[in-house]
Write a protein that holds these residues in place. Structure first.
Motif, PDB file in Angstrom:
ATOM      1  N   GLN A 166     -16.709   2.669   3.620  1.00 17.56           N
ATOM      2  CA  GLN A 166     -16.943   3.991   4.222  1.00 17.56           C
ATOM      3  C   GLN A 166     -15.736   4.451   5.013  1.00 17.56           C
ATOM      4  O   GLN A 166     -15.311   3.805   5.974  1.00 17.56           O
ATOM      5  N   PHE A 167     -15.192   5.594   4.610  1.00 13.48           N
ATOM      6  CA  PHE A 167     -14.182   6.312   5.384  1.00 13.48           C
ATOM      7  C   PHE A 167     -14.886   7.369   6.230  1.00 13.48           C
ATOM      8  O   PHE A 167     -15.976   7.813   5.891  1.00 13.48           O
ATOM      9  N   PRO A 168     -14.242   7.824   7.335  1.00 16.37           N
ATOM     10  CA  PRO A 168     -14.898   8.849   8.153  1.00 16.37           C
ATOM     11  C   PRO A 168     -15.036  10.193   7.445  1.00 16.37           C
ATOM     12  O   PRO A 168     -16.002  10.916   7.688  1.00 16.37           O
ATOM     13  N   GLY A 169     -14.103  10.557   6.544  1.00 14.26           N
ATOM     14  CA  GLY A 169     -14.129  11.842   5.879  1.00 14.26           C
ATOM     15  C   GLY A 169     -13.823  12.972   6.857  1.00 14.26           C
ATOM     16  O   GLY A 169     -13.405  12.718   7.979  1.00 14.26           O
ATOM     17  N   PRO A 170     -14.058  14.264   6.505  1.00 14.68           N
ATOM     18  CA  PRO A 170     -14.602  14.727   5.226  1.00 14.68           C
ATOM     19  C   PRO A 170     -13.561  14.863   4.117  1.00 14.68           C
ATOM     20  O   PRO A 170     -13.931  15.194   3.000  1.00 14.68           O
ATOM     21  N   HIS A 171     -12.314  14.614   4.392  1.00 15.67           N
ATOM     22  CA  HIS A 171     -11.336  14.642   3.300  1.00 15.67           C
ATOM     23  C   HIS A 171     -11.504  13.387   2.446  1.00 15.67           C
ATOM     24  O   HIS A 171     -11.974  12.350   2.935  1.00 15.67           O
ATOM     25  N   TYR A 172     -11.154  13.515   1.180  1.00 11.43           N
ATOM     26  CA  TYR A 172     -11.117  12.337   0.315  1.00 11.43           C
ATOM     27  C   TYR A 172      -9.872  11.507   0.666  1.00 11.43           C
ATOM     28  O   TYR A 172      -9.038  11.919   1.471  1.00 11.43           O
ATOM     29  N   GLU A 173      -9.751  10.342   0.026  1.00 15.52           N
ATOM     30  CA  GLU A 173      -8.646   9.435   0.337  1.00 15.52           C
ATOM     31  C   GLU A 173      -7.354   9.898  -0.316  1.00 15.52           C
ATOM     32  O   GLU A 173      -7.356  10.592  -1.325  1.00 15.52           O
ATOM     33  N   VAL A 182      -7.795   0.114  -0.165  1.00 11.42           N
ATOM     34  CA  VAL A 182      -9.180  -0.294  -0.464  1.00 11.42           C
ATOM     35  C   VAL A 182      -9.185  -1.446  -1.469  1.00 11.42           C
ATOM     36  O   VAL A 182      -9.878  -2.452  -1.292  1.00 11.42           O
ATOM     37  N   ARG A 183      -8.366  -1.303  -2.504  1.00  6.82           N
ATOM     38  CA  ARG A 183      -8.295  -2.364  -3.524  1.00  6.82           C
ATOM     39  C   ARG A 183      -7.819  -3.664  -2.870  1.00  6.82           C
ATOM     40  O   ARG A 183      -8.396  -4.724  -3.107  1.00  6.82           O
ATOM     41  N   ALA A 184      -6.818  -3.559  -2.000  1.00  2.00           N
ATOM     42  CA  ALA A 184      -6.249  -4.754  -1.367  1.00  2.00           C
ATOM     43  C   ALA A 184      -7.249  -5.456  -0.451  1.00  2.00           C
ATOM     44  O   ALA A 184      -7.229  -6.685  -0.332  1.00  2.00           O
ATOM     45  N   ILE A 185      -8.143  -4.711   0.190  1.00  2.00           N
ATOM     46  CA  ILE A 185      -9.095  -5.336   1.118  1.00  2.00           C
ATOM     47  C   ILE A 185     -10.414  -5.700   0.428  1.00  2.00           C
ATOM     48  O   ILE A 185     -11.348  -6.167   1.071  1.00  2.00           O
ATOM     49  N   GLY A 186     -10.489  -5.466  -0.891  1.00  2.00           N
ATOM     50  CA  GLY A 186     -11.661  -5.959  -1.623  1.00  2.00           C
ATOM     51  C   GLY A 186     -12.774  -4.948  -1.836  1.00  2.00           C
ATOM     52  O   GLY A 186     -13.914  -5.334  -2.081  1.00  2.00           O
ATOM     53  N   GLY A 187     -12.462  -3.656  -1.753  1.00  2.00           N
ATOM     54  CA  GLY A 187     -13.476  -2.625  -2.006  1.00  2.00           C
ATOM     55  C   GLY A 187     -13.396  -2.082  -3.419  1.00  2.00           C
ATOM     56  O   GLY A 187     -12.320  -2.082  -4.025  1.00  2.00           O
ATOM     57  N   GLN A 188     -14.548  -1.646  -3.939  1.00  2.00           N
ATOM     58  CA  GLN A 188     -14.579  -1.022  -5.280  1.00  2.00           C
ATOM     59  C   GLN A 188     -15.233   0.351  -5.287  1.00  2.00           C
ATOM     60  O   GLN A 188     -15.215   1.053  -6.285  1.00  2.00           O
ATOM     61  N   LEU A 189     -15.889   0.720  -4.150  1.00  2.00           N
ATOM     62  CA  LEU A 189     -16.588   2.006  -4.048  1.00  2.00           C
ATOM     63  C   LEU A 189     -16.134   2.656  -2.744  1.00  2.00           C
ATOM     64  O   LEU A 189     -16.015   1.972  -1.727  1.00  2.00           O
ATOM     65  N   VAL A 190     -15.881   3.982  -2.772  1.00  2.00           N
ATOM     66  CA  VAL A 190     -15.466   4.661  -1.532  1.00  2.00           C
ATOM     67  C   VAL A 190     -16.332   5.884  -1.283  1.00  2.00           C
ATOM     68  O   VAL A 190     -16.599   6.665  -2.191  1.00  2.00           O
ATOM     69  N   GLY A 191     -16.766   6.025  -0.031  1.00  2.00           N
ATOM     70  CA  GLY A 191     -17.610   7.157   0.316  1.00  2.00           C
ATOM     71  C   GLY A 191     -17.566   7.449   1.799  1.00  2.00           C
ATOM     72  O   GLY A 191     -16.750   6.889   2.540  1.00  2.00           O
ATOM     73  N   MET A 192     -18.487   8.351   2.216  1.00  2.00           N
ATOM     74  CA  MET A 192     -18.488   8.845   3.595  1.00  2.00           C
ATOM     75  C   MET A 192     -19.840   8.665   4.272  1.00  2.00           C
ATOM     76  O   MET A 192     -20.182   9.400   5.204  1.00  2.00           O
TER      77      MET A 192
END
Ligand code: 8IG
Length: 276
Positions: A190-197, A205-215
């Protein structure tokens, strides 16, 4: 970025649990349903699935309950529905308050706490999100296996050290796979948003082990665990994360992917929720 101030100050004598109890009491009055069993929060793209969940018993505006404010996003309807599915009463939130609205973390998790106060022992948190795996074409549902909360915030106030091991219940994930064996799973960031990454942030995100991104979702899941609920997290991948496809991200594309996937999502939720 500094954290936005809570609209209700630490000196407000009403605790979050008291606010949730008041909302739950009003919910019982307005719906005529004294207790609910399972809560479902519908994220971007999931709304068209709602009619396949079961039989609608009552529908109210979130603003009819104390502590809720109006929905702010296109594709989010500010309604709460009481649905009967099998022998269960399901409390369905057709919208959520997002962290990026700046109403504070209490507002973000008030629905979750209200659901717990209404009797729900299980909560299904759904969202629309970006995916990092190219095999997840838009419209692919993915089980959330764990999360990384990049908001820097917690819904828990004070020194209460809540365990988040198996936050996204492996029991409930297994139950989903009995219904749909091909369901993949991933770590939701989860990113704070509201902008996309930015593409560079997706590289992180890939480096820290995430596969899904959202707000959304992570603060709600933490509040649900604090309240003793079992959590099922379901993401609908509506777009490839920034920088993967070479195309810019577009909110209308997100809504359209949800519409196109509605039957699949509805059938999945309709089959899983009565068994929770
Ligand atoms: I739908 O790619 C949806 N929501 N942060 N990134 C973030 N949130 C999203 C995305 C995305 N897609």
């Amino acid at each position: 970025m500094s954290a936005p101030a809570e609209p209700t100050s630490p000196h407000d004598p009403t605790t979050p649990a008291e606010a949730a109890s008041e909302a739950a009491a009003r919910l019982a009055e307005l719906t005529g349903v004294p207790r609910h069993d399972v809560a479902v929060v519908l994220g971007s793209g999931w709304l068209p699935a709602v009619d396949l969940l079961g039989e609608t018993v009552a529908e109210i505006a979130t603003t009819d309950l104390p502590g809720f404010s109006a929905a702010a996003v296109v594709g989010h309807s500010g309604k709460i529905r009481s649905v009967r599915a099998g022998d269960k009463s399901i409390l369905v939130f057709l919208s959520r308050t997002h962290y990026y609205e700046g109403k504070g973390v209490r507002a973000v998790v008030h629905g979750v706490r209200t659901a717990a106060a209404a009797g729900c022992r299980t909560i299904v948190l759904t969202n629309g999100c970006g995916g990092l795996k190219e095999s997840w074409t838009p419209g692919t549902p993915v089980l959330i296996s764990d999360h990384i909360n990049l908001t820097g915030r917690s819904p828990i106030e004070g020194a209460e050290f809540v365990d988040l091991t198996d936050l996204y219940s492996s029991r409930l994930r297994a139950l989903c796979r009995e219904v749909e064996p091909t369901l993949d799973e991933g770590v939701y960031v989860q990113f704070p948003g509201p902008h996309y990454e930015t593409p560079a942030e997706i590289g992180m995100v890939r480096a820290i082990g995430g596969q899904l991104v959202g707000m959304s979702t992570t603060l709600e899941a933490i509040a649900a665990r604090q309240a003793g609920m079992e959590v099922l997290g379901l993401s609908l991948v509506t777009n490839l994360a920034a920088g993967i496809s070479g195309e810019p991200l577009d909110h209308s594309e997100v809504i359209e992917a949800g519409r196109a996937a509605a039957t699949r999502m509805g059938n999945l939720l309709g089959a899983v929720v009565p068994r929770l």
